[in-house]
Scaffold this active site. Sequence first.
Site, short mmCIF file in Angstrom:
data_model
loop_
_atom_site.label_atom_id
_atom_site.label_comp_id
_atom_site.label_asym_id
_atom_site.label_seq_id
_atom_site.Cartn_x
_atom_site.Cartn_y
_atom_site.Cartn_z
N CYS A 176 -30.07 -24.68 -18.46
CA CYS A 176 -29.71 -23.46 -19.34
C CYS A 176 -29.37 -24.24 -20.91
CB CYS A 176 -28.89 -22.31 -19.04
SG CYS A 176 -29.48 -21.75 -17.37
N HIS A 372 -26.33 -18.66 -24.81
CA HIS A 372 -27.30 -18.69 -23.75
C HIS A 372 -27.01 -17.37 -23.13
CE1 HIS A 372 -29.19 -19.04 -19.73
NE2 HIS A 372 -28.16 -19.13 -19.28
N ASN A 402 -30.86 -13.51 -17.16
CA ASN A 402 -30.80 -14.88 -17.21
C ASN A 402 -32.03 -15.77 -17.45
OD1 ASN A 402 -30.28 -17.90 -17.63
ND2 ASN A 402 -28.59 -17.54 -16.27
#
Length: 446
Positions: A176, A372, A402
């Site tokens: 990520c 993020h 996500n």
Amino acid sequence: MANASGFVSPSVPGLRRRFQPSIGFYRSGFCFPGKISKGVFCSSTIEGAEKLSPSQPRVPRIVNKGCKLVGCGSAVPSLQISNDDLAKVVETSDEWISVRTGIRNRRVLSGKDSITALAVEAAKRALEMAQVDPDEVDLVLMCTSTPEDLFGSAPQIQKALGCKKNPLAYDITAACSGFVLGLVSAACHIRGGGFHNVLVIGADALSRYVDWTDRGTCILFGDAAGAVLVQVVHILIAFILNAKGVRFYGYLPSPVGSLTMNSTIRLPHRNLVAEEKACDSEQDGLFAFDLHSDGDGQRHLNASMENNETDSALGSNGSVLGVPQGRSSYSCIQMNGKEVFRFAVRCVPQSIESALQKAGLSGSNIDWLLLHQANQRIIDAVATRLEVPPERVISNLAEYGNTSAASIPLALDEAVRSGKVQSGHTIATAGFGAGLTWGSAIVRWG
């Protein structure tokens, strides 16, 4: 673990020493083809000019360069899975998921979809916005932890885009945090390697590594791709060489046509040549960054390699040589949610504060906070720590979940195309995740 100082371009004393302009400034109607109609002129002499021949060919000399973010694009799969859909598979509900994560929907690859195809689509949209032809791209960075080839997907993206000059393309694996690392890598390639157009793509398909019976992880992840084109910034100084010395002729905007490091510049005067000058901090698009990793935290978030037994009827991958039978694969994502949450709310604000300090800025100087998209509680906690009001926080987590390395460019693309993020806006962005890795960058859009 690594961090670095800000990317503020220094002044160039060498140029100040060489150019000694007189006080006479005047305007000219001289036209640089397709680029500039007027310039500010001054008389000057240049140290060592007497040694240069007026007819001697010259090429641009790189003193120092900055970079700017000039185009973005994104792509998501067509299949949408809602919280209500997941409630039919695992013991959960829309309220339970949304309250704890902020997520309501996510997109997932299905059928013949591929993460490479999504990455190509996002890249094409970024190039279209930047008005850059695929053949002008000289580097492709594919930030992903889920490539469709063990050896990486970036070259396939380069091929699909139709980049006929075979530019370098390679993968960056940092989960990520990948896209932030890609931005910093692009800037380094431009500043130190002479690259002009670097395509940074964040794309992941974590749905392939989700245990759909585990409500702690299956509710979180989605698939997507996002891309940003990072372009060189430089200034060209045009001047005329003649037998008596050099007369400073003005500044050309950048970029000028398809300028490359080894190309001459066609200008409308026989002895008019150009030389690059360092850009200053007012033109640079990446102010500072801060990057870290901590392998000790790998136990909290991972998808480790495991060996699976192979049916003898299907053959083996080397048992005849004494190699144990079996084929390697990755496990489903294993995560300690509480520990990852604590890590994020502690380390991410510190990283952004460090990058802001290196850039000589404070939280009040940024227009947008773009993190993020992992969990809305994390986003809110970091914004509170940095004293950034909710209206200046970019979030599309509710619709996509996500999406790992894709989350930042995906959210940025939506914000730019909706008119929220405009040219000149300063953005504090940060990625964090498996590794553990985390990092931040202070950038300007456009």
